[in-house]
Structure formats: C-alpha cells, structure tokens
Design an enzyme around this catalytic site. Structure first.
Site, PDB file in Angstrom:
ATOM      1  N   ARG A  79       0.793  -1.470  -0.049  1.00 43.50           N
ATOM      2  CA  ARG A  79       0.034  -0.229   0.329  1.00 43.50           C
ATOM      3  C   ARG A  79       0.546   1.678  -0.025  1.00 43.50           C
ATOM      4  O   ARG A  79       2.224   1.346  -0.079  1.00 43.50           O
ATOM      5  CB  ARG A  79      -1.163  -0.176   1.622  1.00 43.50           C
ATOM      6  CG  ARG A  79      -1.455  -1.430   1.472  1.00 43.50           C
ATOM      7  CD  ARG A  79      -3.141  -1.056   0.594  1.00 43.50           C
ATOM      8  NE  ARG A  79      -2.816  -0.938  -0.866  1.00 43.50           N
ATOM      9  CZ  ARG A  79      -3.669  -1.036  -2.070  1.00 43.50           C
ATOM     10  NH1 ARG A  79      -4.948  -0.811  -1.419  1.00 43.50           N
ATOM     11  NH2 ARG A  79      -3.104  -0.794  -3.443  1.00 43.50           N
ATOM     12  N   GLN A 134     -11.849   0.706  -0.871  1.00 42.99           N
ATOM     13  CA  GLN A 134     -12.098  -0.658  -0.224  1.00 42.99           C
ATOM     14  C   GLN A 134      -9.699  -1.228   0.259  1.00 42.99           C
ATOM     15  O   GLN A 134      -9.624  -0.784  -0.917  1.00 42.99           O
ATOM     16  CB  GLN A 134     -12.747  -1.825  -0.064  1.00 42.99           C
ATOM     17  CG  GLN A 134     -12.596  -3.582   0.214  1.00 42.99           C
ATOM     18  CD  GLN A 134     -11.285  -4.364   0.179  1.00 42.99           C
ATOM     19  OE1 GLN A 134     -11.587  -4.417  -1.523  1.00 42.99           O
ATOM     20  NE2 GLN A 134     -11.337  -5.119   0.254  1.00 42.99           N
ATOM     21  N   GLY A 192      -8.420  -3.456  -0.823  1.00 41.76           N
ATOM     22  CA  GLY A 192      -7.644  -3.829  -1.380  1.00 41.76           C
ATOM     23  C   GLY A 192      -7.534  -2.786  -2.986  1.00 41.76           C
ATOM     24  O   GLY A 192      -7.509  -3.309  -4.085  1.00 41.76           O
ATOM     25  N   LYS A 193      -8.377  -1.702  -3.048  1.00 43.40           N
ATOM     26  CA  LYS A 193      -8.240  -1.044  -4.187  1.00 43.40           C
ATOM     27  C   LYS A 193      -7.281  -0.179  -4.089  1.00 43.40           C
ATOM     28  O   LYS A 193      -6.322  -0.056  -4.114  1.00 43.40           O
ATOM     29  CB  LYS A 193      -9.434  -0.943  -4.012  1.00 43.40           C
ATOM     30  CG  LYS A 193     -11.353  -1.776  -3.684  1.00 43.40           C
ATOM     31  CD  LYS A 193     -11.359  -2.585  -5.038  1.00 43.40           C
ATOM     32  CE  LYS A 193     -12.048  -3.406  -4.936  1.00 43.40           C
ATOM     33  NZ  LYS A 193     -13.540  -3.598  -4.569  1.00 43.40           N
ATOM     34  N   HIS A 194      -7.259   0.268  -5.130  1.00 40.76           N
ATOM     35  CA  HIS A 194      -6.071   1.431  -6.233  1.00 40.76           C
ATOM     36  C   HIS A 194      -5.744   2.041  -4.778  1.00 40.76           C
ATOM     37  O   HIS A 194      -4.135   2.487  -4.864  1.00 40.76           O
ATOM     38  CB  HIS A 194      -6.655   2.053  -7.685  1.00 40.76           C
ATOM     39  CG  HIS A 194      -6.713   1.371  -8.657  1.00 40.76           C
ATOM     40  ND1 HIS A 194      -7.362   0.342  -9.159  1.00 40.76           N
ATOM     41  CD2 HIS A 194      -6.129   1.131  -9.373  1.00 40.76           C
ATOM     42  CE1 HIS A 194      -7.227  -0.716  -9.979  1.00 40.76           C
ATOM     43  NE2 HIS A 194      -7.029   0.215 -10.102  1.00 40.76           N
TER      44      HIS A 194
END
Ligand SMILES: *Cc1c(COP(=O)(O)O)cnc(C)c1O
Length: 734
Positions: free
Chosen positions: A337, A515, A517-519
């Site tokens: 991240r 969320q 896990g998104k970009h």
C-alpha cells in the site's frame, strides 16, 4: 526539479533565505516566494540579496486578521509546490505549514531549533512542530530539537546562513571613528526603556572612545548590516543581530529581557546584561574582548547544505514497510500500500480538529471535490463502501417494486444485493469469455420492458466496450451505472478519434470503492460521481438518511441509511488521492512487464488495453487454455501457489446467481419482495440457469487472477513471471 515555495514572514528572514533561494535557482529549481510583509520590507529583502523569483507579496496585515488573510492568500494554485520552506516564527509559519500539509506538501524549516528563553519561544516551537524536516545552524539547535522529540534523521545542521550573507556582501567600509551599534527591536516595554538605556550606553561608549550609532528601522536593511558589521561592539535585543555579531566576529551584548541565543551564550559569543547600568562595565569589557568570526567551511556552504538536505529528505521514500526478501508486496498490509507521512499528517489534523463526522468536518467534503476534479465529473459524494456506492446509484435511478436491473454475474456481491434492497430484481447478462465484461449483445438479450437500469462492471480495471452499450441504453432511455470499483484511472474513447474520457464518467453514475484492496483505500469506503444534478442530490440524501440538510422545511424524504464516510477516512482519502495517478501508471508498467515476460507462452493470453481505451490493472487476470496447459487454470494456479505466488484461479469460481442468496431468495424479505412483484418469481426452480451463460462459465473456467500492486519492483515481477514460466513448463504439452 520540484517547485519550491518559500514563505517569508519578514525582512529579517530574508537574511537566511536569500542565499538559499539563490542556491535553489542556481540548481535549476523553480522557486516561488510568498512574502508576508509589506512592500517596503520586501524591497529591503531584495537589497539583502533576495533574488528575483516568482514572488507574491501578501501585503501589510493588521495583527488580528493576519492568520486569516495568510491562509486565504495561500490558495490552491500557489501551493502546488511539493516542497515548502518556512521561516520566521510567527503565525505565518504555522499557517503556511498547515495549509501546505492540507495540500500534502512537505514543509522544511529554515532556522529551526532557535530557543532563546523569551516569550516568543512558544511561537518558535509551534512553528517548528508544524514542519516535517529541519535545517539548523548549530549543534546546539540540533540538540534542542532532539530534546523536544524530533526525529534525528529529519534534522540537518547546515551552518549559519547569516554568515553566508555576510560573506557574500561587499566589505564594510572602515569607519571614521570606532562605534557601538545599538539595535533595539523589542525593548520598548522593559526597564531598559528610553533615556536610561541611551544615557548609560552613550556614556559607556564614550568612556572607551567609541561613538554610539543607533539602528534605524527606516534605513534599508543592507545599509544597516553594512554599518553594523564595522561596529566594535553590538548592543541588541534582537536574535538576528546576535547571530550577525557572532558571524561577523563582533562582541555582542544582549539586553536580558529579550534573551540571548543560548548556543551563542554557551560559545561565549554573546554576553547578557540585566540592567541598563551594567552597560557601563559591559561595553568596555566587550570592546577589549576580541571575538572571532565563526567561519568554518560549513558556515560558508550553508545554502548548499540546505539544498543537500532537501534532496535527501525528498528522495527517501516515506513508505514505512518494504516486503521482506523472498516475499511479495501485498495489498493486505503496508508492503503493498502507499501510506506514508501524508496520511498520518491529515489524520492528525482531523483528530486535532476534534470533528470526526463529515456533516461538520472538512476532509470528506474536500475529498469529494478533489475526487470530482480528478475524475472530471460535476459531483462526487463519498460513502461508506463500494457496495454503498452502488446502492446510492441504484437508489438515485428511482425504481419501482419488481423493476429489473441488468448486471453481470461476475462481480463483487456488494454490487448485487443493493438491487434487492431497492425493491428491484437483478437480471444477469452474460459476459464475453475473453474479457469477462458484459457487452451490448449480452445486455440486449436480457432487456425487457421492466428493465430500468444497466450496471456495467469494468472487471479487473479493463473498460467495457461502452459505446454500443450507451447507444443501446439511450435508445431505450435506460440509465447506465458504471461500477468502476476496480477501474480507477482507466479510460475509454467511443471511437478512434473521439476524445478520451475517464471510466466512471460515461454512464449516468460512476461508482468507486475505497476498500483495502482497491487502487486507493481508506480501509472501507466508496464514492459515487455524476454530472446529473438531480442524481447528485438524491445520492447526497441517500447517504444522509434522506434528511434535507439546508432545506427550508427539511424532512426525511424517503427510506435511506447513514452511509457517510468519517472524517478519519476522509483525511486518509485526501492523502491517497494525489498518489492515484502514479499508482495507475505503476500498475500499467508492471502489467506491461508481465506481458513481455509471459505472452510468448503457448496457452496463456495476457490482458491488455482494449483498442479504444486503457486498462488500469486492479488485477492481472490472464487466460489459460486447457488444451495446451494440462489441467488449465486450476492446475496452473495450484502450481503457482506451490511456488509461493498467491493467485485466484477461476476468480469467484461460480456465477453470482449460483450463490445461496439467489438460490434461496424466498428466505429473505429483501429478495422475496422484488420477486413477488416480478413474473420471474413465479418460475419453478432456479432464477437463472448456467446453461444460459456460456461466456461466464467459460471465462471463469479459464481465468487466473494474479494480484499485483504499485509497490512491486522489477525483481518482484521477475519472481512472479519465473514461477509462472516454471509452472507452465511442467504442465505444457507443447
Ligand atoms: C470491491 C467491489 C465492490 C464493493 O466494494 P466494497 O467497498 O467492498 O463494498 C463492488 N463492485 C466491484 C466490481 C468491486 O470490485
């Protein structure tokens, strides 16, 4: 070269800034100066060697409205600079830092760590604490910052910038008669006030054959400095003059209430007197004492040292965690991240504000307007999740019980259940087995007169072929909702020559998820975008229990939930957004790298851009031909996993309509009610039959979903590609 904004509060700061600005310009940086003082003061600063940069003079402020005006002045355009140098200790330094931080710029303090012992120390400390990194003149100042808990790696001892100014100025002429230079800035309200001080000073000077010259603020600063540096003794209450005296090697007497710079006091460069009468002794003593100028290499190269420090601090990645050797960065934690200081800073600001809900706070609304601008849509409304975003969009369309919404069977369940919650029936269109996206043909096959909305999902970040879908929908007057949860930054053009538009702006409403896990992410969160004022209004109401905030006679207009994002999430979102373009660009590079390493393998088809759009690679989903690779996607996937490469063969495994909630739709009033109002509810057996979805079945059968993220480095890509090549080799019959 980064743009650098330098905020100057007064002429005195020009002392320290002039050499830095000159050095920055010489090194090819673009420098802008925000000057929080009068034009007259600015002219003095120019006379001190402040070079001609892109300068805005914020004008004379009266004290009360200074902060406000300073903040207003620091408008968006001006703060596009990623690096802000702050000087001075006034409200300006703090306002500048706070405003810069809202823009995610880094703030570096020049002349940090100055603690004199007077009342202004609190302001100096506040200004220092608002910054991210610190240039100090001396070791003592460095120690001071360390004692106050500043991180060691963010402090650079650069030497005295005043000494550098002196070194670069023409030599002072030798005075006709030796003199004492009396420079008062703050003493008016003290016991030193007025005649007593002047009398003692004059008499003491005369006793050792010295004249007394008094600094006059109306004389240009260069002239004052030129005069002061040929003085035999300096008597002052000014911190700036203390450093000047030390740098020039002139004995200096400090009038106590103002306080001596304690690093200079320790070095013996300055001496303190408590009462005016003590000057009678102090001046002759100082005159006899030969001070020597502090003129090390370090002092002369101070400006270069500042540049060096800026380069170091801006080079280092703030990302806190790297994947340990042998493992891949994962979006499940910090290794995959993009969190760094900017999120922390804004979270801090949100917490300090004490307002954590968006109805009163500022971060969520700021994120909304910045996201709308980033995307190119008129409105953006933040909400609690991607599911909530889809829910908002469906609610905005205005459905009646039993209406139908066409969507895809290969998506996140969060995009489907909201349809039931709004009283409508999800109707599944098949997908193209190659892209796993719905098409105009598959949608057309499901159209009925009950169809009231179409949701297209740009799966894995690959844009659907929207032009024919939009044409079809327009013919029937049906709104299109783009589920762009996986497609931040993807683009589409309706034809080769048509303008390129952002995915999420082509249909009536675009939905995004924040969320984990998104970009970009706030853990959970979402946002909906539209150009349609009415839809925007409905979605705003929908996240706010449909309460008409600001209306003349507000009421709760229709059933709606509290779907608001919190200010904590808003703060993180504001810090994440500026990274988004780079995140997308990075993912595209990784995909291109994987493509070049894998596309030659027989039986493997890598994803790529459609002919009239760009893919934004939420995941790298490739197809596996079971005729060439024994056991197909499942066998290849399990071999990849055995090599330590996480992947999802067959993605969600089965079409959504085979999930329990669809099979047992009678068990919940949420799904029962819509179907009681739709002829499909009268059907025997399952609502949808996999035999009618050959594209979805084949697509799922063939796909291996490989997680990638923006923190992958070339060696990670290599590791992944090698594992796939190896697995492929073991299963390949060619
Ligand atoms: C992630 C996702 C959603 C749901 O988002 P949440 O934030 O998890 O509720 C909806 N649609 C698609 C296509 C998604 O990928």
């Amino acid at each position: 070269m980064p743009h650098i904004l330098i905020g100057l509060a007064s002429c005195q700061e020009a002392n320290v800034s002039a050499p830095v600005v000159r050095a920055l310009l010489a090194a090819g940086h673009e420098v802008r100066i925000a000057w929080f003082g009068s034009t007259a003061e600015f002219e003095q600063a120019v006379a001190l060697g402040l070079p001609d940069a892109d300068t805005v003079i914020a004008g004379d402020f009266d004290d009360d409205s200074r902060l406000l005006q300073a903040c207003e002045f620091l408008n968006d355009e001006w703060l596009q600079c990623p690096i802000v140098l702050s000087t001075g200790y006034d409200v300006f330094a703090v306002a500048l830092a706070e405003t810069a931080h809202e823009r995610c710029a880094k703030v570096i303090r020049l002349g940090a760590g100055e603690r004199v012992g007077d009342v202004r120390d609190a302001k100096r400390r506040r200004a220092d604490h608002a910054a991210d990194a610190f240039c100090v003149s001396t070791d003592t100042q460095r120690q001071q910052l360390l004692n106050e808990g500043f991180p060691e790696e963010r402090i650079a001892v650069v030497g005295s910038l005043v000494a550098q100014v002196l070194a670069e100025m023409p030599e002072a002429p030798t005075p006709i008669a030796p003199f004492v230079w009396l420079a008062l800035e703050h003493t008016q309200t003290t016991e030193f006030h007025g005649d007593e001080l002047l009398v003692h000073c004059e008499e003491a000077s005369g006793n050792c054959g010295l004249k007394l010259h008094q600094a006059n603020p109306s004389i240009p600063a260069t002239q004052q400095i030129t005069s002061a540096r040929s003085a035999s003794v300096i008597v002052t209450d000014s911190v700036g003059y203390q450093e000047l005296a030390a740098a020039a090697g002139i004995p200096c007497i400090v009038l106590a209430p103002a306080g001596a710079r304690w690093d200079l006091l320790i070095d013996g460069a300055v001496q303190v007197v408590d009462r005016a009468i003590e000057l009678r002794q102090a001046i002759p003593q100082a005159f006899e004492r030969q001070a020597s100028a502090v003129e090390s290499e370090a002092t002369i190269d101070a400006a270069k040292n500042v540049l060096q420090a800026i380069a170091t601090w801006t080079e280092v990645s703030d990302a806190t965690t790297e994947a340990s050797p042998g493992t891949l960065p994962t979006e499940a934690n910090a290794t995959g991240r993009t969190f760094d200081d900017s999120e922390l800073r804004l979270l801090n600001a949100a917490l300090r504000s004490g307002t954590l809900n968006s109805t009163r706070g500022t971060f969520v609304s700021r994120f909304e307007s910045e996201f709308a601008e980033w995307l190119g849509s008129r409105h953006a409304i933040a909400c609690a999740s991607g599911s909530a975003a889809v829910h908002c969009a469906i609610a905005a369309v205005g459905l009646a019980a039993g209406d139908e919404v066409i969507t895809t069977p290969i998506t996140d369940m969060g995009a489907l259940t909201p349809i039931f919650y709004e009283g409508a029936v999800p109707v599944f269109a098949d997908v193209d087995p190659e892209t796993l996206n719905v098409t105009a043909e598959t949608i057309k096959a499901q159209l009925t007169e009950r169809t009231k909305a179409i949701i297209v999902t740009h799966l894995f970040g690959r844009p659907c072929d929207l032009q024919p879908i939009m044409t079809l929908a327009a013919e029937r007057g049906i709104p299109v909702i783009e589920d762009s949860a996986q497609a931040f930054g993807a683009t589409y053009a309706s034809s080769e020559h048509a303008p390129v538009t952002a995915i999420g702006t082509i249909g009536k409403i675009g939905c995004f998820s924040l969320q984990q896990g998104k970009h970009i992410t706030t853990g959970e969160g979402g946002i909906v975008c539209t150009d349609d004022d009415d839809a925007a209004r409905r979605m705003f109401l929908f996240v706010n229990k449909a309460w008409g905030y600001g209306d003349k006679n507000p009421d709760h207009y229709f059933p709606a939930l509290n779907y608001r994002l919190t200010e904590l999430q808003g703060a993180v979102a504001c810090a994440q957004l500026p990274k988004l373009d780079e995140v997308v660009a990075h993912r595209r590079m990784i995909a291109a790298d994987l493509h070049s390493r894998l596309s030659h393998l027989p039986g493997i088809v890598c994803p790529g851009d459609p002919s009239n759009g760009t893919h934004s690679y939420w995941k790298f989903a490739f197809r596996v031909d079971a005729k060439v690779i024994e056991g197909g996607a499942v066998a290849l996937g399990s071999r990849m996993r055995a090599e330590g490469i996480a992947c999802a063969p067959r993605y969600v495994v089965k079409p959504a309509f085979e999930c329990q909630l669809f099979r047992e739709w009678r068990n919940s009033p949420v799904s029962l009610m819509p179907l009681q109002n739709n002829p499909r509810g009268q059907r025997e057996g399952a609502l949808f039959d996999r035999a009618d979805y050959p594209g979805s079945v084949q697509g799922l059968e063939q796909v291996v979903v490989l997680p990638i993220n923006e923190r992958y480095r070339p060696h990670h890509v290599e590791t992944v590609a090698n594992a796939i090549v190896k697995a492929h080799g073991a299963l390949s019959s060619v």
